[in-house]
Design a protein around this motif. Sequence first.
Motif, PDB file in Angstrom:
ATOM      1  N   ASN A  27       4.930  31.983  15.179  1.00 46.64           N
ATOM      2  CA  ASN A  27       4.434  30.761  14.542  1.00 46.64           C
ATOM      3  C   ASN A  27       2.920  30.822  14.353  1.00 46.64           C
ATOM      4  N   ASN A  52       7.303  26.610   8.810  1.00 51.79           N
ATOM      5  CA  ASN A  52       8.753  26.391   8.763  1.00 51.79           C
ATOM      6  C   ASN A  52       9.376  26.967   7.493  1.00 51.79           C
ATOM      7  N   ASN A  53       8.673  26.861   6.375  1.00 52.62           N
ATOM      8  CA  ASN A  53       9.180  27.444   5.128  1.00 52.62           C
ATOM      9  C   ASN A  53       9.279  28.963   5.228  1.00 52.62           C
ATOM     10  N   ARG A  55       9.564  30.723   8.002  1.00 55.97           N
ATOM     11  CA  ARG A  55      10.638  31.038   8.957  1.00 55.97           C
ATOM     12  C   ARG A  55      12.009  30.899   8.297  1.00 55.97           C
ATOM     13  N   ALA A  56      12.176  29.880   7.464  1.00 60.50           N
ATOM     14  CA  ALA A  56      13.450  29.693   6.760  1.00 60.50           C
ATOM     15  C   ALA A  56      13.709  30.849   5.797  1.00 60.50           C
ATOM     16  N   MET A  58      12.572  33.850   6.123  1.00 61.03           N
ATOM     17  CA  MET A  58      12.856  35.031   6.940  1.00 61.03           C
ATOM     18  C   MET A  58      14.335  35.092   7.310  1.00 61.03           C
ATOM     19  N   GLN A  59      14.945  33.948   7.525  1.00 56.13           N
ATOM     20  CA  GLN A  59      16.370  33.906   7.858  1.00 56.13           C
ATOM     21  C   GLN A  59      17.232  34.356   6.676  1.00 56.13           C
ATOM     22  N   ARG A  60      16.767  34.052   5.479  1.00 52.85           N
ATOM     23  CA  ARG A  60      17.527  34.405   4.272  1.00 52.85           C
ATOM     24  C   ARG A  60      17.438  35.883   3.948  1.00 52.85           C
TER      25      ARG A  60
END
Length: 61
Positions: A27, A52-53, A55-56, A58-60
């Motif tokens: 973070n 947060n954007n 991190r999101a 990165m999940q995709r």
Amino acid sequence: PYKLSDNIELGAIYLRSLMNGFHGNLNEVISAYNEGGWSVVHRGIFNWKYVNNVRALMQRF
């Protein structure tokens, strides 16, 4: 002249430097990349929406 490979290499070096400087705190690394390391050290993370954007995304990927 601009070389894409140089940009990618230097970006990776910069991210590694941030990872080392913030002891792997993802973070803080993401925030420092966006707002600058000094700001994160002295003021903390203030751009949580950006963090947060990222991190999101990165999940995709």
